[in-house]
Structure formats: C-alpha cells, structure tokens
Scaffold this active site. Structure first.
Site, PDB file in Angstrom:
ATOM      1  NE  ARG A  54      30.453  43.598  49.560  1.00 54.42           N
ATOM      2  CZ  ARG A  54      31.526  43.344  48.841  1.00 54.42           C
ATOM      3  NH1 ARG A  54      31.841  44.121  47.818  1.00 54.42           N
ATOM      4  NH2 ARG A  54      32.302  42.329  49.121  1.00 54.42           N
ATOM      5  CE  LYS A  69      39.943  43.683  44.162  1.00 59.25           C
ATOM      6  NZ  LYS A  69      39.839  43.934  45.608  1.00 59.25           N
ATOM      7  NE  ARG A  79      32.834  47.899  50.287  1.00 56.48           N
ATOM      8  CZ  ARG A  79      33.629  47.031  49.671  1.00 56.48           C
ATOM      9  NH1 ARG A  79      34.507  47.452  48.770  1.00 56.48           N
ATOM     10  NH2 ARG A  79      33.589  45.755  49.980  1.00 56.48           N
ATOM     11  NE  ARG A 135      35.291  40.844  52.429  1.00 55.26           N
ATOM     12  CZ  ARG A 135      34.824  42.075  52.203  1.00 55.26           C
ATOM     13  NH1 ARG A 135      34.205  42.747  53.151  1.00 55.26           N
ATOM     14  NH2 ARG A 135      34.975  42.632  51.035  1.00 55.26           N
ATOM     15  NE  ARG A 157      38.745  37.545  47.069  1.00 52.91           N
ATOM     16  CZ  ARG A 157      37.861  38.445  46.640  1.00 52.91           C
ATOM     17  NH1 ARG A 157      37.471  38.433  45.386  1.00 52.91           N
ATOM     18  NH2 ARG A 157      37.384  39.360  47.452  1.00 52.91           N
TER      19      ARG A 157
HETATM   20  P1  AMP Z   1      34.427  40.812  46.473  1.00 53.65           P
HETATM   21  O1  AMP Z   1      33.212  41.558  46.056  1.00 53.65           O
HETATM   22  O2  AMP Z   1      35.425  40.667  45.350  1.00 53.65           O
HETATM   23  O3  AMP Z   1      35.058  41.370  47.730  1.00 53.65           O
HETATM   24  O4  AMP Z   1      33.962  39.303  46.822  1.00 53.65           O
HETATM   25  C1  AMP Z   1      33.023  39.051  47.849  1.00 53.65           C
HETATM   26  C2  AMP Z   1      33.155  37.604  48.318  1.00 53.65           C
HETATM   27  O5  AMP Z   1      32.890  36.706  47.221  1.00 53.65           O
HETATM   28  C3  AMP Z   1      34.533  37.203  48.826  1.00 53.65           C
HETATM   29  O6  AMP Z   1      34.736  37.554  50.173  1.00 53.65           O
HETATM   30  C4  AMP Z   1      34.484  35.686  48.630  1.00 53.65           C
HETATM   31  O7  AMP Z   1      33.681  35.064  49.608  1.00 53.65           O
HETATM   32  C5  AMP Z   1      33.738  35.565  47.302  1.00 53.65           C
HETATM   33  N1  AMP Z   1      34.674  35.612  46.147  1.00 53.65           N
HETATM   34  C6  AMP Z   1      34.741  36.586  45.176  1.00 53.65           C
HETATM   35  N2  AMP Z   1      35.720  36.313  44.298  1.00 53.65           N
HETATM   36  C7  AMP Z   1      36.306  35.154  44.715  1.00 53.65           C
HETATM   37  C8  AMP Z   1      37.396  34.379  44.231  1.00 53.65           C
HETATM   38  N3  AMP Z   1      38.100  34.724  43.138  1.00 53.65           N
HETATM   39  N4  AMP Z   1      37.721  33.244  44.919  1.00 53.65           N
HETATM   40  C9  AMP Z   1      37.016  32.864  46.017  1.00 53.65           C
HETATM   41  N5  AMP Z   1      35.989  33.560  46.530  1.00 53.65           N
HETATM   42  C10 AMP Z   1      35.628  34.706  45.892  1.00 53.65           C
END
Ligand code: AMP
Length: 214
Positions: free
Chosen positions: A160, A13, A127, A171, A88
């Site tokens: 990360r 994404k 990654r 996740r 999400r």
């Molecule tokens: P991402 O980079 O989008 O994979 O987000 C990394 C982490 O941030 C996720 O595993 C969640 O812990 C938190 N996070 C990001 N976006 C959301 C969301 N919309 N709702 C809840 N937690 C989020």
C-alpha cells in the site's frame, strides 16, 4: 450484531473483520477500503482523498461520516455490520451514535484489538496484498513461497502507498492522538471489549468469539 472494530493500523482489524463477516453473515464496512476504491476509480472524492491518505493523515470527519451514513442505509446492514477503521475521532464516534440513535439501532459492542506499538511498525512495513485476490502476506512473518507472487492465485503482491516507513510513523502518531481516546469513549458507555491481537490469526479469532459470547 453491530460492531465497531478498534485498533491501531496493523493490529489486524481487517483480517479479523473478514473472519467475523463469515461467521455472522454481516457486511464489513471499511472506510479505508471505500476510500481506496474511490482513489482507484479516480472519482473527485478519490482524487481529494489520495493526497491525504498518501501522507497518512485523516480524511475530514465530514467526508467519512457521509460515506458511512450512506453505507449504513443499505439493505444488507439491516442485521448488523462490522465497522472497520471508523470511527477514528471523537466527533466521528459522536456522530455515529447520533445516527444510530435516530435509526433506533445502537452499537452492541466496540471491540478493541490490542497490539504493542513496538510490533506495529514491523507488521506495517512488511504488509503486502495480492492485487488479484486480496490475500494478505507479511514479508517478515508470513512471506509467500516466491517473493512478490501470491501463493493462492499467482497475482502480483503490492505494498500500500501508505505502508511506507515515514507515512506509517505519522499514521501511528495520529492513532495515538485521535483514535486511542475512543477506547475510553466506548469504555465509558459500557460496550468495550478487548482482546490481545497477538498469536495466530485463528487464536485471536477464537478469543474474539469468546469475548463476544459466541
Ligand atoms: P485504513 O485502511 O483503515 O488504514 O485507512 C487508510 C487511510 O484512509 C487512513 O490512513 C486515512 O487517511 C483514511 N481513512 C480511513 N478511515 C478513516 C476515518 N474513519 N477517518 C479519517 N480518515 C480515514
């Protein structure tokens, strides 16, 4: 164009969002990036979020909805935006709809980037991101010429904290349980478009452009 990008962690994404923002000249709103910045800055929100993110759990709906509302109110969102990693959960999607209805600017499209679960694990464990220029690599599929060093700027490549194997499994489980139902949510609203998230980055992007009709 107001777009929500849907897809499991590792579906690509973020990579596709970066290409879309150039094409449409609209901002990418990544709740993950906003939270990681808060963590790096050591803000109270960042400290709270870090514990949750390191486990691969979701930050509360209340927190992320607040962040997104604040971001959508900024000037550069007037001509559209790409929401990446938000919503999400169903309550997040419902609240987003409420906010956008009040603003008189509903979503145009929810774009789902589909990748088989079996492939996501390898993508996520491999990654790496350059600490300098944010260029992304994958040690399995697109490794840099010299291990741990960015080809573009010579910066250090980092993994990360939440891309470690145990966290990734959590996740992906949370994605299946809480986020995948949004595909039906937007399907029922008639704004869902899907592309296969496999092949080269450019091929996927070309498919996205054709489903977006541009
Ligand atoms: P991402 O980079 O989008 O994979 O987000 C990394 C982490 O941030 C996720 O595993 C969640 O812990 C938190 N996070 C990001 N976006 C959301 C969301 N919309 N709702 C809840 N937690 C989020």
């Amino acid at each position: 164009m107001r777009i929500v990008l849907l897809g499991a962690p590792g579906a690509g994404k973020g990579t596709q969002a970066k290409k879309l923002i150039e094409k449409y000249n609209i901002p990418q709103i990544s709740t993950g990036d906003i939270l990681r910045k808060a963590v790096a800055d050591g803000t109270p929100l960042g400290k709270e979020a870090k514990v949750i993110m390191d486990k691969g759990d979701l930050v509360t709906d209340e927190i992320v909805i607040g962040l997104v509302k604040e971001r959508l109110a900024q000037d550069d969102c007037k001509n559209g935006y790409i929401l990446d990693g938000f919503p999400r959960t169903t309550p997040q999607a419902e609240e987003l709809d409420n906010v956008l209805t009040t603003m008189g600017s509903p979503l145009d499209v929810a774009l789902s980037v589909d990748v088989a679960m079996s492939e996501l694990m390898q993508r996520l464990t491999g990654r790496r991101t350059c600490a300098g220029c944010q260029q992304m690599y994958n040690v399995h599929f697109s490794a840099p010429a010299k291990e741990g060093v960015c080809d573009k700027c010579g910066g250090e490549l980092q993994q990360r904290d939440d891309d470690k194997e145990a966290t990734i499994k959590n996740r992906l489980d949370i994605y299946e349980k809480s986020t995948a139902p949004l595909i039906d949510y937007y399907g029922n609203k008639g704004i869902l478009k899907s592309v296969a998230g496999v092949g080269s980055i450019d091929d996927i992007f070309n498919n996205i452009c054709s489903v977006l009709g541009s």
